[in-house]
Design a protein around this motif. Structure first.
Motif, PDB file in Angstrom:
ATOM      1  N   PRO A   1       3.224   7.688   3.805  1.00 54.52           N
ATOM      2  CA  PRO A   1       4.893   8.077   2.950  1.00 54.52           C
ATOM      3  C   PRO A   1       5.087   9.857   2.747  1.00 54.52           C
ATOM      4  CG  PRO A   1       4.175   6.761   1.639  1.00 54.52           C
ATOM      5  CD  PRO A   1       2.615   6.771   2.619  1.00 54.52           C
TER       6      PRO A   1
ATOM      7  N   ASP B   1       0.076   4.303  -8.803  1.00 54.86           N
ATOM      8  CA  ASP B   1      -1.043   4.958  -9.668  1.00 54.86           C
ATOM      9  C   ASP B   1      -0.503   6.181 -10.468  1.00 54.86           C
ATOM     10  OD1 ASP B   1      -2.786   2.671  -8.949  1.00 54.86           O
ATOM     11  OD2 ASP B   1      -2.682   3.868  -7.260  1.00 54.86           O
ATOM     12  N   ARG B   2       0.006   6.567  -9.344  1.00 52.45           N
ATOM     13  CA  ARG B   2      -0.115   8.554 -10.296  1.00 52.45           C
ATOM     14  C   ARG B   2       0.675   8.770 -11.492  1.00 52.45           C
ATOM     15  NH1 ARG B   2      -1.845  13.300  -6.828  1.00 52.45           N
ATOM     16  NH2 ARG B   2      -1.523  11.561  -4.599  1.00 52.45           N
TER      17      ARG B   2
ATOM     18  N   LEU C   1       5.163  14.709  -8.890  1.00 55.14           N
ATOM     19  CA  LEU C   1       5.582  14.335  -9.441  1.00 55.14           C
ATOM     20  C   LEU C   1       6.053  13.714 -10.870  1.00 55.14           C
ATOM     21  CD1 LEU C   1       3.253  12.181  -6.382  1.00 55.14           C
ATOM     22  CD2 LEU C   1       5.134  13.367  -6.396  1.00 55.14           C
TER      23      LEU C   1
ATOM     24  N   ARG D   1      -6.224   8.878  -4.108  1.00 57.31           N
ATOM     25  CA  ARG D   1      -6.578   7.538  -5.423  1.00 57.31           C
ATOM     26  C   ARG D   1      -6.588   6.033  -6.301  1.00 57.31           C
ATOM     27  NH1 ARG D   1      -4.294  10.579  -9.930  1.00 57.31           N
ATOM     28  NH2 ARG D   1      -4.957  12.970 -10.067  1.00 57.31           N
ATOM     29  N   SER D   2      -5.462   5.705  -4.802  1.00 56.40           N
ATOM     30  CA  SER D   2      -5.246   4.102  -4.551  1.00 56.40           C
ATOM     31  C   SER D   2      -6.102   3.296  -4.037  1.00 56.40           C
ATOM     32  CB  SER D   2      -3.531   4.078  -3.441  1.00 56.40           C
ATOM     33  OG  SER D   2      -3.192   4.891  -4.559  1.00 56.40           O
TER      34      SER D   2
ATOM     35  N   SER E   1      -3.713  10.974  -1.937  1.00 52.70           N
ATOM     36  CA  SER E   1      -2.807   9.630  -2.462  1.00 52.70           C
ATOM     37  C   SER E   1      -3.686   8.461  -2.315  1.00 52.70           C
ATOM     38  CB  SER E   1      -1.236   9.742  -1.789  1.00 52.70           C
ATOM     39  OG  SER E   1      -1.077  11.115  -2.133  1.00 52.70           O
TER      40      SER E   1
ATOM     41  N   LYS F   1      -2.331   3.139   4.867  1.00 54.90           N
ATOM     42  CA  LYS F   1      -1.218   3.365   4.347  1.00 54.90           C
ATOM     43  C   LYS F   1      -0.321   3.935   2.834  1.00 54.90           C
ATOM     44  CE  LYS F   1      -0.665  -1.392   7.074  1.00 54.90           C
ATOM     45  NZ  LYS F   1      -0.224  -2.432   6.153  1.00 54.90           N
ATOM     46  N   TYR F   2      -1.679   4.071   2.362  1.00 50.32           N
ATOM     47  CA  TYR F   2      -1.011   4.870   1.612  1.00 50.32           C
ATOM     48  C   TYR F   2      -0.682   6.468   1.386  1.00 50.32           C
ATOM     49  CZ  TYR F   2      -4.553   0.960  -0.210  1.00 50.32           C
ATOM     50  OH  TYR F   2      -4.704   0.068  -1.100  1.00 50.32           O
TER      51      TYR F   2
ATOM     52  N   LYS G   1       1.014  -1.421  -0.578  1.00 46.74           N
ATOM     53  CA  LYS G   1      -0.021   0.420   0.662  1.00 46.74           C
ATOM     54  C   LYS G   1       0.918   1.405   0.032  1.00 46.74           C
ATOM     55  CE  LYS G   1      -3.878  -1.875   2.089  1.00 46.74           C
ATOM     56  NZ  LYS G   1      -5.017  -1.969   2.681  1.00 46.74           N
ATOM     57  N   TYR G   2       1.978   1.374   0.821  1.00 46.09           N
ATOM     58  CA  TYR G   2       2.489   2.795   0.757  1.00 46.09           C
ATOM     59  C   TYR G   2       3.424   2.981  -0.701  1.00 46.09           C
ATOM     60  CZ  TYR G   2       2.827   0.996   5.541  1.00 46.09           C
ATOM     61  OH  TYR G   2       2.621   0.608   6.957  1.00 46.09           O
TER      62      TYR G   2
ATOM     63  N   LYS H   1       1.513   2.087  -3.628  1.00 44.75           N
ATOM     64  CA  LYS H   1       1.070   2.068  -4.515  1.00 44.75           C
ATOM     65  C   LYS H   1       0.654   3.666  -5.158  1.00 44.75           C
ATOM     66  CE  LYS H   1      -3.404  -0.698  -5.967  1.00 44.75           C
ATOM     67  NZ  LYS H   1      -4.518   0.845  -5.603  1.00 44.75           N
ATOM     68  N   PRO H   2       0.187   4.761  -4.076  1.00 42.09           N
ATOM     69  CA  PRO H   2       0.155   5.937  -4.785  1.00 42.09           C
ATOM     70  C   PRO H   2       1.648   6.702  -5.852  1.00 42.09           C
ATOM     71  CG  PRO H   2      -0.113   6.011  -2.599  1.00 42.09           C
ATOM     72  CD  PRO H   2       0.580   4.435  -2.714  1.00 42.09           C
ATOM     73  N   ILE H   3       2.270   6.192  -5.807  1.00 40.75           N
ATOM     74  CA  ILE H   3       3.153   6.765  -6.490  1.00 40.75           C
ATOM     75  C   ILE H   3       3.542   5.363  -8.021  1.00 40.75           C
ATOM     76  CG2 ILE H   3       5.561   5.510  -6.048  1.00 40.75           C
ATOM     77  CD1 ILE H   3       5.840   9.080  -7.641  1.00 40.75           C
TER      78      ILE H   3
ATOM     79  N   SER I   1      -0.088  15.567  -8.423  1.00 35.58           N
ATOM     80  CA  SER I   1       0.369  14.855  -9.822  1.00 35.58           C
ATOM     81  C   SER I   1       1.375  15.231 -10.938  1.00 35.58           C
ATOM     82  CB  SER I   1      -0.674  14.346 -10.251  1.00 35.58           C
ATOM     83  OG  SER I   1      -1.475  13.923  -9.546  1.00 35.58           O
TER      84      SER I   1
END
Lengths: 244, 244
Positions: free
Chosen positions: B155, A158-159, B228, B183-184, B180, B151-152, A151-152, A154-156, B225
């Motif tokens: 970070p 996904d984006r 990143l 989105r996830s 974040s 968790k998402y 999970k930690y 995943k956001p990067i 977004s």
């Protein structure tokens, strides 16, 4: 825990796994979770593992043993990546069934695997093999799989990640996904095993073990933190009447 | 699921909760998970909830009922935030025990709560109340708590948030943590309830409900977004010999 991530993109594949295993917090060890198989110029296969260590090592052990003792089918005798994913799934099912036939108790021995690679004349494939031995495959819509503590990081993905992304950029994206996970969860730890495969090369890469002091990884980790901090400062401030 | 996050910083506090509840994926509803209590100029109390909806609503219901029927102790009669956290914990324990005395079955009714605020003459406090009714408090080392699908969004908080951060920057950091997560993970959803409290103001804020079309939130989401993606491109490329 574990974190493994694999990308299947237009131009190639990226595989990264951490190496930390733990039974509680006072029994932490380093174990490889990324395994490479292949015949130079003919096939390249990567298997990543997450879950019960005895199970994952038994699955890899059986697959290696099949090759050494020339049992068929094996990773080098099968004709497609699909059949290889089936073999891995069957092997996993058998390993767990050998420990116990009680389906509830079996969940104590579960593991998940990512199986990716390419065989000469066919396209690259990436499969996510579930503890039950069945599996799904990555597509251009969903070009990555994660197993373990996912999970930690995943956001990067996904984006930013997309199927057409250049390989070097996708590699950085995956490394940042790992860096985010390493910082937020102590059950995922360095060193990392990382591997880049270029489409149709049919080259079996040795890969890279990334240790704590790796200058490239610590450099992008530092730059990324600085970028996020600067980015937060640069985002517009809400107008005075946004909050009561 | 749910995602709630609360920050207790040098200059004030930030509270944000999503509003999505689900029983499976085909029964999704909007329910408030951020509740404000207080007496203007005397005390400001925020409670955020995650977990079994019947339990969380019963806890809030009891606390509100105590106030309405002037039962003591209640949120306005107690002298410290510590005693308020104890009252919330006791109420939670009682609500769960009312459903079942079987301690194993009780876990089906678990919820977690964040309790934060300030009472005149004392410092701001933030507590994370566990399903068992006990709790921990935020410090300058660990200035934030998360409950639910945490968790998402961890970070960005781990990397960027610190106790001395200006309030407007901390607010953006928390909003990005939510973006974040949204989105996830489809189990966390808009609208959000957000609330900013400035230290020693003893003002009970109405807060802000942030909907899908909120121009500020969608603006920073888009900018983040883009940042990143640009950031990944700007990270240095590994040298040619980094990978075999």
């Amino acid at each position: 825990m574990t974190y493994c991530c694999a990308l299947r993109l237009k131009d190639g594949m990226v595989f990264i796994s951490d190496t930390r295993t733990n039974a509680g917090v006072d029994h932490i060890s380093v174990f490889r979770k990324l395994y490479t198989f292949g015949i130079e110029g003919e096939r390249m296969i990567v298997i990543q593992t997450s879950g019960n260590l005895a199970t994952t090592q038994a699955v890899i052990g059986h697959l290696q043993n099949q090759l050494e003792t020339k049992q068929e089918p094996n990773l080098y005798s099968l004709n497609t990546m699909f059949e290889i994913a089936e073999l891995v799934g069957h092997t996993l099912r058998k390993v767990i069934a050998d420990v116990t036939s009680d389906t509830v108790e079996q969940s104590n021995y579960y593991c998940s695997l990512l199986v990716g690679g390419q065989i000469k004349g066919a396209v690259m494939q990436l499969y996510n093999v579930y503890p039950q031995g069945n599996f799904i495959s990555a597509t251009s819509d969903t070009p990555f799989f994660q197993i373990g503590e996912s999970k930690y990081g995943k956001p990067i993905l996904d984006r930013a990640l997309h199927y057409d992304m250049p390989m070097d950029e996708a590699l950085r994206c995956a490394l940042i996904s790992f860096d985010s996970t390493l910082r937020s969860n102590v059950s995922v730890g360095l060193p990392l095993d990382a591997l880049v495969y270029h489409k149709d090369s049919l080259h079996v890469p040795i890969g890279k073990r990334i240790y704590e002091e790796d200058p490239y990884f610590s450099n992008i980790s530092k730059q990324w933190s600085a970028l996020l901090k600067r980015g937060l400062q640069e985002l517009p401030v809400p107008t005075i009447d946004y909050f009561e």
